[in-house]
Scaffold this motif. Structure first.
Motif, PDB file in Angstrom:
ATOM      1  N   UNK A   8       0.860  -1.179   0.000  1.00 11.46           N
ATOM      2  CA  UNK A   8       0.000   0.000   0.000  1.00 11.46           C
ATOM      3  C   UNK A   8       0.900   1.234   0.000  1.00 11.46           C
ATOM      4  N   UNK A   9       0.666   2.110  -0.958  1.00  8.53           N
ATOM      5  CA  UNK A   9       1.471   3.321  -1.079  1.00  8.53           C
ATOM      6  C   UNK A   9       0.760   4.495  -0.415  1.00  8.53           C
ATOM      7  N   UNK A  10       1.544   5.462   0.015  1.00  9.59           N
ATOM      8  CA  UNK A  10       0.981   6.661   0.647  1.00  9.59           C
ATOM      9  C   UNK A  10      -0.075   7.279  -0.259  1.00  9.59           C
ATOM     10  N   UNK A  11      -1.217   7.598   0.328  1.00 11.36           N
ATOM     11  CA  UNK A  11      -2.291   8.242  -0.408  1.00 11.36           C
ATOM     12  C   UNK A  11      -3.239   7.299  -1.115  1.00 11.36           C
ATOM     13  N   UNK A  12      -2.961   5.990  -1.111  1.00 13.11           N
ATOM     14  CA  UNK A  12      -3.820   5.042  -1.820  1.00 13.11           C
ATOM     15  C   UNK A  12      -5.126   4.794  -1.081  1.00 13.11           C
ATOM     16  N   UNK A  13      -6.158   4.581  -1.867  1.00 12.99           N
ATOM     17  CA  UNK A  13      -7.471   4.207  -1.348  1.00 12.99           C
ATOM     18  C   UNK A  13      -7.793   2.839  -1.924  1.00 12.99           C
ATOM     19  N   UNK A  14      -7.868   1.842  -1.039  1.00 12.43           N
ATOM     20  CA  UNK A  14      -7.918   0.444  -1.450  1.00 12.43           C
ATOM     21  C   UNK A  14      -9.202  -0.209  -0.947  1.00 12.43           C
ATOM     22  N   UNK A  15      -9.912  -0.852  -1.853  1.00 11.65           N
ATOM     23  CA  UNK A  15     -11.116  -1.591  -1.479  1.00 11.65           C
ATOM     24  C   UNK A  15     -10.745  -3.036  -1.191  1.00 11.65           C
ATOM     25  N   UNK A  16     -11.374  -3.603  -0.167  1.00 11.05           N
ATOM     26  CA  UNK A  16     -11.225  -5.027   0.154  1.00 11.05           C
ATOM     27  C   UNK A  16     -12.595  -5.659  -0.051  1.00 11.05           C
ATOM     28  N   UNK A  17     -12.663  -6.609  -0.978  1.00 14.16           N
ATOM     29  CA  UNK A  17     -13.939  -7.261  -1.259  1.00 14.16           C
ATOM     30  C   UNK A  17     -13.784  -8.772  -1.103  1.00 14.16           C
ATOM     31  N   UNK A  18     -14.899  -9.444  -0.987  1.00 17.91           N
ATOM     32  CA  UNK A  18     -14.897 -10.898  -0.868  1.00 17.91           C
ATOM     33  C   UNK A  18     -16.186 -11.373  -0.227  1.00 17.91           C
ATOM     34  N   UNK A  19     -16.488 -12.628  -0.437  1.00 15.61           N
ATOM     35  CA  UNK A  19     -17.695 -13.223   0.153  1.00 15.61           C
ATOM     36  C   UNK A  19     -17.547 -13.301   1.667  1.00 15.61           C
ATOM     37  N   UNK A  20     -18.651 -13.556   2.333  1.00 14.63           N
ATOM     38  CA  UNK A  20     -18.611 -13.796   3.779  1.00 14.63           C
ATOM     39  C   UNK A  20     -17.682 -14.970   4.057  1.00 14.63           C
ATOM     40  N   UNK A  21     -16.824 -14.802   5.063  1.00 11.00           N
ATOM     41  CA  UNK A  21     -15.899 -15.866   5.415  1.00 11.00           C
ATOM     42  C   UNK A  21     -14.620 -15.889   4.600  1.00 11.00           C
ATOM     43  N   UNK A  22     -14.441 -14.898   3.710  1.00 16.81           N
ATOM     44  CA  UNK A  22     -13.245 -14.893   2.853  1.00 16.81           C
ATOM     45  C   UNK A  22     -12.013 -14.322   3.556  1.00 16.81           C
ATOM     46  N   UNK A  23     -12.218 -13.674   4.707  1.00 19.97           N
ATOM     47  CA  UNK A  23     -11.067 -13.163   5.462  1.00 19.97           C
ATOM     48  C   UNK A  23     -10.966 -11.656   5.533  1.00 19.97           C
ATOM     49  N   UNK A  24     -12.027 -10.953   5.158  1.00 22.65           N
ATOM     50  CA  UNK A  24     -11.981  -9.481   5.188  1.00 22.65           C
ATOM     51  C   UNK A  24     -11.740  -8.961   6.605  1.00 22.65           C
ATOM     52  N   UNK A  25     -12.481  -9.495   7.567  1.00 23.23           N
ATOM     53  CA  UNK A  25     -12.315  -9.057   8.964  1.00 23.23           C
ATOM     54  C   UNK A  25     -10.941  -9.439   9.499  1.00 23.23           C
ATOM     55  N   UNK A  26     -10.464 -10.617   9.120  1.00 21.64           N
ATOM     56  CA  UNK A  26      -9.127 -11.047   9.549  1.00 21.64           C
ATOM     57  C   UNK A  26      -8.068 -10.093   9.013  1.00 21.64           C
ATOM     58  N   UNK A  27      -8.207  -9.694   7.746  1.00 21.55           N
ATOM     59  CA  UNK A  27      -7.229  -8.790   7.137  1.00 21.55           C
ATOM     60  C   UNK A  27      -7.206  -7.444   7.864  1.00 21.55           C
ATOM     61  N   UNK A  28      -8.373  -6.884   8.169  1.00 22.30           N
ATOM     62  CA  UNK A  28      -8.343  -5.587   8.855  1.00 22.30           C
ATOM     63  C   UNK A  28      -7.838  -5.725  10.293  1.00 22.30           C
ATOM     64  N   UNK A  29      -8.108  -6.863  10.925  1.00 22.67           N
ATOM     65  CA  UNK A  29      -7.540  -7.103  12.261  1.00 22.67           C
ATOM     66  C   UNK A  29      -6.021  -7.197  12.203  1.00 22.67           C
ATOM     67  N   UNK A  30      -5.493  -7.803  11.145  1.00 26.47           N
ATOM     68  CA  UNK A  30      -4.035  -7.863  10.957  1.00 26.47           C
ATOM     69  C   UNK A  30      -3.457  -6.476  10.721  1.00 26.47           C
TER      70      UNK A  30
END
Length: 195
Positions: A8-30
């Motif tokens: 992730x570069x300074x100033x970037x706006x990044x979307x995280x997508x995926x089905x339920x259970x794909x790891x979105x919450x895990x990624x933001x916790x990391x």
């Protein structure tokens, strides 16, 4: 989450997508340093997050959750968390969160001083979500994480929020967990956890 690598570069706006259970919450916790990876590492400016840098990194993060909690008090208390602020900081946060759409300064002031009630009883779901966004944007940070920021917003307000947040000129990194593919397509990059 397995075999995920990105920068992730300074100033970037990044979307995280995926089905339920794909790891979105895990990624933001990391990213927020709330959990440790079982293998691999996360680097910030070439330094591993999970060393002595974890505490200072957490202080540089602002987070707006999918189901925000509100304090007993006023809208303003919930945005500022009773910290000192300037009018510019308050107005900027409210603008980005689309909490500025009032006919007069008096109506805006009345809203800011409105009691939220227990668990936001006196507010709509969209207002609660926007207060959480304003709280996250209230002070500057290196990393902003928004979990489903448009989920409780009507289409017009969601569109306005997307337009405002994506036009921000900043060196901060933004991550948006979203099921809104239109929103995701407008971000600088998309991390699809289903791939």
């Amino acid at each position: 989450i397995e075999n995920l690598s990105f920068t992730a570069k300074a100033g970037e706006k990044i979307a995280i997508i995926g089905k339920s259970g794909s790891g979105k919450s895990t990624l933001i916790d990391l990213l927020a340093c709330l959990i440790h990876p079982s293998k691999g590492e996360i680097l910030v400016n070439s330094k591993s997050l999970f060393t002595e840098h974890a505490d200072s990194w957490r202080q540089q993060i602002r987070y707006s959750s999918q189901s925000p909690a509100l304090l007993d008090g006023t809208v303003l208390n919930n945005i500022s968390l009773n910290k000192a602020y300037t009018e510019q900081e308050l107005n900027s946060a409210c603008y980005l969160a689309c909490l500025d759409d009032f006919d007069s300064e008096e109506a805006y002031s009345l809203f800011l001083n409105k009691a939220v009630g227990e668990n936001g009883l006196n507010l709509s779901g969209g207002q609660i979500k926007r207060i959480s966004i304003a709280r996250a944007m209230f002070h500057s940070a290196s990393l902003y994480i928004f979990d489903e920021p448009t989920s409780s917003l009507d289409p017009q307000t969601a569109s306005k929020f997307i337009q405002r947040i994506l036009k921000m000129n900043t060196k901060s990194v933004f991550f948006f967990v979203t099921h809104d593919h239109h929103f995701a397509s407008q971000c600088d990059r998309v991390i699809n956890l289903d791939e």
